[in-house]
Write an enzyme that holds these catalytic residues in place. Sequence first.
Site, PDB file in Angstrom:
ATOM      1  N   GLY A  51       0.861  -1.172   0.000  1.00 36.81           N
ATOM      2  CA  GLY A  51       0.000   0.000   0.000  1.00 36.81           C
ATOM      3  C   GLY A  51       0.898   1.223   0.000  1.00 36.81           C
ATOM      4  O   GLY A  51       1.996   1.183   0.554  1.00 36.81           O
ATOM      5  N   THR A  52       0.442   2.313  -0.599  1.00 32.69           N
ATOM      6  CA  THR A  52       1.352   3.439  -0.806  1.00 32.69           C
ATOM      7  C   THR A  52       1.158   4.581   0.193  1.00 32.69           C
ATOM      8  O   THR A  52       1.773   4.546   1.245  1.00 32.69           O
ATOM      9  CB  THR A  52       1.297   3.887  -2.268  1.00 32.69           C
ATOM     10  N   THR A  53       0.291   5.565  -0.070  1.00 30.98           N
ATOM     11  CA  THR A  53       0.294   6.728   0.818  1.00 30.98           C
ATOM     12  C   THR A  53      -0.991   6.856   1.646  1.00 30.98           C
ATOM     13  O   THR A  53      -2.092   6.792   1.090  1.00 30.98           O
ATOM     14  CB  THR A  53       0.489   8.028   0.005  1.00 30.98           C
ATOM     15  N   ASP A  68      -4.811   6.961  -0.816  1.00 29.36           N
ATOM     16  CA  ASP A  68      -5.050   6.655  -2.229  1.00 29.36           C
ATOM     17  C   ASP A  68      -5.475   5.194  -2.325  1.00 29.36           C
ATOM     18  O   ASP A  68      -5.496   4.486  -1.326  1.00 29.36           O
ATOM     19  CB  ASP A  68      -3.789   6.938  -3.062  1.00 29.36           C
TER      20      ASP A  68
END
Lengths: 278, 265
Positions: A51-53, A68
Amino acid sequence: MIEVAGDLWSLLEKRGHPLTRPEATAMPARPYDSPAGQGVGAGTGVVDTHGTTVIAVKFDKGVINVGDRRATANFAVMYDKSEKVLPIDDYTLLAISGSFARAMEAVRYLRTTFKLFERTYLQSMSLDGKLAELAKVVRAGIPDAMQGIGGFIPILTTFDRESNEGRIFFYDGMGARFESAEFGAAGSGSMQIRGVFDYIVKTRKPFHDMNREEALKEALLLLDIAADLDAATGGWAKVLPLATTITADGIEDVPEDELRRIVADIDRQGGERIAPRR
Amino acid sequence: MYSPFDFNEAMNHRKDFVEEALRPGSPAVGIAYEGGIALLSVNRSQRKIYEIYDRQMFSAIGRQADIENVRLASIQMMHQEGFERSPDDVSIQRLVGFSLSPALKKAFGEQFAAPFVIRALFAELGRQPGTDNFFTLNYDGEFRQHRGAAVVAGTSGAEDAMLEKIGEPNPGQSREEALHKALSAWSTGAREAIKRRLAIGGRDDGDDYNPLRDIDESEADSVFLRDELKNGKLEVGLLERRGARDSRFRLLSADELDKLVQDHI
């Protein structure tokens, strides 16, 4: 008659569950992999989905979480509708970044262990107790994370009903816990936007003085900047981000039409400021 | 030399010992209604109704240490199952049939250990009215499934009288209707247990000693209930089919209990 372990962690430990015995799942590095690490998972032959941000900011009634929707594995986009802000009880949210596999297991562990505690001891677990449980799960992932897989970094946000305010806690990879007065961010896009939080607090106003609309707009703008500056963070051209609030009334998702309106505002204002290329 | 006769005798001794200890226990009533299920009892000191999982609750009569052991074991097994598989896979059918019943049977057969003194009632909320599930579990591992309503009490006679009082299960009934039925059933069961206790005191017919023998039945129930509530505390646990909270379980508040009792007596 039936042996009672007392808490879920020791029960899982006794049964050798991989959550409590990470070294059992970690594989030795393969000599023919590049030791320099070509992205996440290099050196192990396993590529895990990340998972990113995720971002958390305070506002006058509590805390807002936005994230996101993108999940990536190395340079591949694995999924564009992932949910990274997850409720773990009626007043607590966990925003996750890093390894999905481990983070999802942590979320299930926390949900179960909070309920188990409350039902066993007939009182809900204290905030400090909950934070310590989370540290335990993060720490247990260190041996895996050393090999390049399975590391995750959470942000825990909650509404503290004793002091009647929203609270934000973030962690490092070792399980150290820090409380933030205004905001928290984690994931691949978080470093790029760190200074912007301070800029907003110093030039506009602290997040905890903003109303819901103002704080939500700043949080979404920060997410937009992260998507611009980080290849792994998804923008909102295809899928809207998710936003969730915690207040004295509990957890609530920001309705889709409200998100759509704010996102359109940000796009329009950004477009007006940046001159078209000729 | 250990003969079959000794075995029978030993088991009967154990049975008598447990039954005698269970007899004065305050009964518990489980009943289904349109919006959920309820467990009702009157506690004389300890709390008696507990949430054990997302859609499951529990009450029992017996020794406190045994009740607590079964309660903690149930909670632990269900949470472990819910974590390793899914909360949707957790059921009292599995809990009672697979885990608790064999353990209780084994404990009951062990001649040199104290037997469990417990008679437990498990309730499980279904997705729709009419799909709720009840299980009663005995100290010797015997269990029974019930639909619509179930009871545990000090004697089987008291249990029969209570079920007769509740009548045909009606899963479409309102909560108020269900709770009034449950409260009547509780009074009937608790009175029945007292009758037996008086009868044991040397007379054949317990009714001779019964201070309520001259009043008619429903009147007697009210008088008895009012008297019991002077020392005891009514307790009602609900699992509600609809609700905004994550948890389906709640105990009725003091105000709600007061209203229930006032309407009832």
